[in-house]
Design a protein around this motif. Structure first.
Motif, PDB file in Angstrom:
ATOM      1  N   TYR A 332       0.792  -1.076  -0.138  1.00 15.28           N
ATOM      2  CA  TYR A 332       0.140   0.160   0.106  1.00 15.28           C
ATOM      3  C   TYR A 332       0.913   1.168  -0.158  1.00 15.28           C
ATOM      4  O   TYR A 332       1.758   1.483   0.798  1.00 15.28           O
ATOM      5  CB  TYR A 332      -0.937   0.121   1.476  1.00 15.28           C
ATOM      6  N   LEU A 333       0.434   2.244  -0.696  1.00 15.67           N
ATOM      7  CA  LEU A 333       1.472   3.559  -1.097  1.00 15.67           C
ATOM      8  C   LEU A 333       0.483   4.642  -1.343  1.00 15.67           C
ATOM      9  O   LEU A 333      -0.681   4.315  -1.770  1.00 15.67           O
ATOM     10  CB  LEU A 333       2.529   3.163  -1.879  1.00 15.67           C
ATOM     11  N   ARG A 334       1.155   5.641  -1.264  1.00 15.83           N
ATOM     12  CA  ARG A 334       0.210   6.974  -1.560  1.00 15.83           C
ATOM     13  C   ARG A 334       1.260   7.662  -2.642  1.00 15.83           C
ATOM     14  O   ARG A 334       2.354   7.801  -2.603  1.00 15.83           O
ATOM     15  CB  ARG A 334       0.349   7.846  -0.486  1.00 15.83           C
ATOM     16  N   ALA A 335       0.578   7.950  -3.804  1.00 17.26           N
ATOM     17  CA  ALA A 335       1.257   8.396  -4.930  1.00 17.26           C
ATOM     18  C   ALA A 335       0.793   9.770  -5.395  1.00 17.26           C
ATOM     19  O   ALA A 335      -0.444  10.265  -5.209  1.00 17.26           O
ATOM     20  CB  ALA A 335       1.208   7.503  -6.086  1.00 17.26           C
ATOM     21  N   GLU A 336       1.562  10.719  -5.476  1.00 17.42           N
ATOM     22  CA  GLU A 336       1.402  12.164  -5.668  1.00 17.42           C
ATOM     23  C   GLU A 336       0.493  12.332  -7.019  1.00 17.42           C
ATOM     24  O   GLU A 336       0.978  11.884  -8.085  1.00 17.42           O
ATOM     25  CB  GLU A 336       2.407  13.370  -5.564  1.00 17.42           C
ATOM     26  N   ALA A 337      -0.634  12.864  -6.940  1.00 16.37           N
ATOM     27  CA  ALA A 337      -1.585  13.078  -8.030  1.00 16.37           C
ATOM     28  C   ALA A 337      -0.677  14.030  -9.096  1.00 16.37           C
ATOM     29  O   ALA A 337      -0.973  13.673 -10.284  1.00 16.37           O
ATOM     30  CB  ALA A 337      -2.783  14.104  -7.767  1.00 16.37           C
ATOM     31  N   PHE A 338       0.049  14.778  -8.746  1.00 13.08           N
ATOM     32  CA  PHE A 338       0.742  15.736  -9.620  1.00 13.08           C
ATOM     33  C   PHE A 338       1.710  14.812 -10.736  1.00 13.08           C
ATOM     34  O   PHE A 338       1.699  15.311 -11.684  1.00 13.08           O
ATOM     35  CB  PHE A 338       1.574  16.785  -9.014  1.00 13.08           C
ATOM     36  N   HIS A 339       2.271  13.941 -10.073  1.00 12.60           N
ATOM     37  CA  HIS A 339       3.296  13.031 -10.783  1.00 12.60           C
ATOM     38  C   HIS A 339       2.505  11.862 -11.502  1.00 12.60           C
ATOM     39  O   HIS A 339       3.038  11.539 -12.473  1.00 12.60           O
ATOM     40  CB  HIS A 339       4.311  12.553  -9.785  1.00 12.60           C
ATOM     41  N   HIS A 340       1.592  11.279 -10.763  1.00 13.46           N
ATOM     42  CA  HIS A 340       1.061   9.935 -11.563  1.00 13.46           C
ATOM     43  C   HIS A 340      -0.395  10.050 -11.663  1.00 13.46           C
ATOM     44  O   HIS A 340      -1.103   9.003 -12.183  1.00 13.46           O
ATOM     45  CB  HIS A 340       1.300   8.970 -10.229  1.00 13.46           C
ATOM     46  N   GLY A 341      -1.016  11.231 -11.586  1.00 13.94           N
ATOM     47  CA  GLY A 341      -2.488  11.305 -11.667  1.00 13.94           C
ATOM     48  C   GLY A 341      -3.095  11.094 -13.040  1.00 13.94           C
ATOM     49  O   GLY A 341      -4.089  10.135 -13.243  1.00 13.94           O
ATOM     50  N   SER A 342      -2.389  11.601 -13.856  1.00 11.86           N
ATOM     51  CA  SER A 342      -3.070  11.362 -15.593  1.00 11.86           C
ATOM     52  C   SER A 342      -2.843   9.728 -15.603  1.00 11.86           C
ATOM     53  O   SER A 342      -3.819   9.396 -16.373  1.00 11.86           O
ATOM     54  CB  SER A 342      -2.021  12.040 -16.514  1.00 11.86           C
ATOM     55  N   TRP A 343      -1.842   9.197 -15.211  1.00  7.67           N
ATOM     56  CA  TRP A 343      -1.714   7.643 -15.591  1.00  7.67           C
ATOM     57  C   TRP A 343      -2.768   6.908 -14.723  1.00  7.67           C
ATOM     58  O   TRP A 343      -3.479   5.926 -15.339  1.00  7.67           O
ATOM     59  CB  TRP A 343      -0.323   7.374 -15.229  1.00  7.67           C
ATOM     60  N   LEU A 344      -2.777   7.068 -13.464  1.00  6.15           N
ATOM     61  CA  LEU A 344      -3.717   6.267 -12.751  1.00  6.15           C
ATOM     62  C   LEU A 344      -5.152   6.592 -12.820  1.00  6.15           C
ATOM     63  O   LEU A 344      -5.886   5.580 -12.575  1.00  6.15           O
ATOM     64  CB  LEU A 344      -3.262   6.675 -11.123  1.00  6.15           C
ATOM     65  N   ARG A 345      -5.567   7.634 -13.294  1.00 10.94           N
ATOM     66  CA  ARG A 345      -6.861   7.936 -13.570  1.00 10.94           C
ATOM     67  C   ARG A 345      -7.595   6.834 -14.623  1.00 10.94           C
ATOM     68  O   ARG A 345      -8.767   6.671 -14.528  1.00 10.94           O
ATOM     69  CB  ARG A 345      -7.183   9.075 -14.137  1.00 10.94           C
ATOM     70  N   THR A 346      -6.778   6.375 -15.579  1.00  9.01           N
ATOM     71  CA  THR A 346      -6.852   5.544 -16.618  1.00  9.01           C
ATOM     72  C   THR A 346      -6.265   4.242 -16.470  1.00  9.01           C
ATOM     73  O   THR A 346      -6.751   3.410 -17.343  1.00  9.01           O
ATOM     74  CB  THR A 346      -6.636   6.298 -17.878  1.00  9.01           C
ATOM     75  N   ALA A 347      -5.587   4.058 -15.585  1.00 13.68           N
ATOM     76  CA  ALA A 347      -4.950   2.546 -15.616  1.00 13.68           C
ATOM     77  C   ALA A 347      -5.755   1.543 -15.025  1.00 13.68           C
ATOM     78  O   ALA A 347      -6.536   1.806 -14.148  1.00 13.68           O
ATOM     79  CB  ALA A 347      -3.736   2.482 -14.595  1.00 13.68           C
ATOM     80  N   ALA A 348      -5.688   0.449 -15.638  1.00 11.03           N
ATOM     81  CA  ALA A 348      -6.649  -0.807 -15.350  1.00 11.03           C
ATOM     82  C   ALA A 348      -5.914  -1.388 -14.308  1.00 11.03           C
ATOM     83  O   ALA A 348      -4.566  -1.838 -14.387  1.00 11.03           O
ATOM     84  CB  ALA A 348      -7.033  -1.498 -16.515  1.00 11.03           C
ATOM     85  N   ALA A 349      -6.697  -2.162 -13.489  1.00  4.39           N
ATOM     86  CA  ALA A 349      -6.184  -3.470 -12.781  1.00  4.39           C
ATOM     87  C   ALA A 349      -5.252  -4.367 -13.500  1.00  4.39           C
ATOM     88  O   ALA A 349      -5.706  -4.800 -14.710  1.00  4.39           O
ATOM     89  CB  ALA A 349      -7.353  -4.116 -11.903  1.00  4.39           C
TER      90      ALA A 349
END
Length: 389
Positions: A332-349
């Motif tokens: 479990y981790l916390r990823a900054e939206a500024f660096h990873h948001g564009s990818w995480l919003r659309t990344a699939a499991a």
């Protein structure tokens, strides 16, 4: 130094269950002690024994060199003679009394007529920003206002000891933070001695001068918030204070690895600054200690790295709470939206990724049967696993 309050070898049994098990506490004058632990660990029972609301089977309790309980000599000073203030989880305000009458009640039962006449009730109400509410009834107050009145009532008689039994747990998040801050400010200003029970680590770190982390009626660690945070004494303490990532490590011919076989290139595992011996260990990491990467190529020297897959990500404003499987382990981790948001919003499991952490972030504890040597060891540097240095 003689402790202001002392609890010695306290044991409380309900039926066949030992709820408090030979517990010892030393509380200094003006100290804010927090009893921290999950439901059923014995923290509230300990508080009730200190208050005189429960009768222990054995042990002793001393207030200012005055014994208020001693099982061996059959001393049991009742609660109303212990000069304590109580703040309960459920507020426990008299519904048929006004705010003024509720706050005044401890002075009235102690027959402190001079304190009442001198305006001590009004001063206590002002202290918690309830001066304008004195003529209202509890049913006319919000939850936060009721709890502030309960705090004023607990402090108005200037007791030797103030006991707080999870006083913030019935409040919503905003009010909880607000009342917590007020309690902290009051303690800084008035310097009263307090024991505060909670299961919330954020409350404990914010309020406590010292923390007593409890497990099954015993104290696992008794220390300052800073030392508990930096050097948890056990795997149990580390888990409870937020080190939610747990790696089971085994030592093979080629070094340390997870039980699933993922390498963790640690030349020397550290337990509280000492050598760890044996072939099994448990390592703990906080979510903030882990860094998310799209691939191992982004990871520099001195980091332990795993490749893995995305399980889920939850948007939290400036960050995402991310669950991954990496090195065969759930992490479990916390990823900054500024660096990873564009990818995480659309990344699939199942999307491939990598995670890394500094070896210095690890807190390592012996597995059952593990051994610890007392020799000091050098700091871990320049280690990688699953990535080129």
């Amino acid at each position: 130094m003689t402790s202001h309050f002392r609890v010695s070898n306290l044991t409380k049994i309900f039926g066949s269950n030992t709820i408090v098990d030979e517990l010892n506490l030393d509380i200094e004058d003006g100290e804010f002690l927090v009893l921290l632990g999950p439901s059923g660990c014995g923290k509230t029972t300990t508080l009730r024994c200190i208050a005189g609301l429960e009768t222990p089977e054995s042990g002793s309790i001393t207030f200012k060199d005055r014994t208020v309980f001693d099982a061996s000599s059959r001393v049991h000073v009742p609660a109303y003679k212990r000069n304590i203030g109580m703040v309960f989880q459920s507020y426990a305000l008299w519904p048929n009394m006004t705010v003024r009458e509720n706050i005044r009640y401890p002075l009235k039962v102690r027959r402190m007529k001079e304190a009442i006449a001198s305006g001590q009730v009004e001063a206590a109400a002002e202290m918690v920003d309830c001066g304008a509410l004195l003529d209202r009834y509890p049913s006319q107050l919000s939850g936060g206002q009721q709890q502030r009145v309960a705090v004023a009532r607990g402090l108005v008689a200037q007791p030797d000891l103030v006991l707080f039994d999870e006083p913030l747990s019935n409040l919503d998040a905003r009010l909880r933070d607000q009342v917590r801050s007020q309690i902290h400010q009051l303690h800084q200003r008035l310097g009263f001695t307090a024991v505060f029970v909670t299961h919330d680590q954020a409350e404990a770190f914010a309020l406590g001068d010292r923390l007593a982390i409890m497990k099954a009626g015993k104290i696992e660690q008794y220390d300052t918030p800073e030392r508990v945070y930096e050097t948890p004494a056990s795997d149990y303490v580390a888990a409870f204070i937020g080190m939610s990532n747990r790696l089971e490590l085994v030592r093979g011919h080629d070094g340390w690895m997870t039980r699933s076989g993922a390498p963790v290139d640690l030349d020397t595992a550290i337990v509280d600054g000492r050598h760890l011996r044996g072939d099994a260990a448990v390592a703990r990491l906080r979510p903030d200690d882990l860094t998310l990467h799209r691939s191992v190529d982004e990871i520099g020297r001195g980091r332990v790295a795993f490749t893995g897959e995305l399980v889920t990500s939850e948007y939290g404003g400036r960050y995402f709470d991310v669950t991954v499987t990496a090195g065969g382990e759930p992490l479990y981790l916390r990823a900054e939206a500024f660096h990873h948001g564009s990818w995480l919003r659309t990344a699939a499991a199942g999307a491939p990724l990598a995670v890394s952490f500094s070896p210095s972030a690890l807190r390592v504890f012996p597995s059952p049967g593990g051994k610890v040597d007392d020799l000091p060891v050098p700091e871990l540097v320049h280690t990688t696993a699953g990535a080129e240095a």
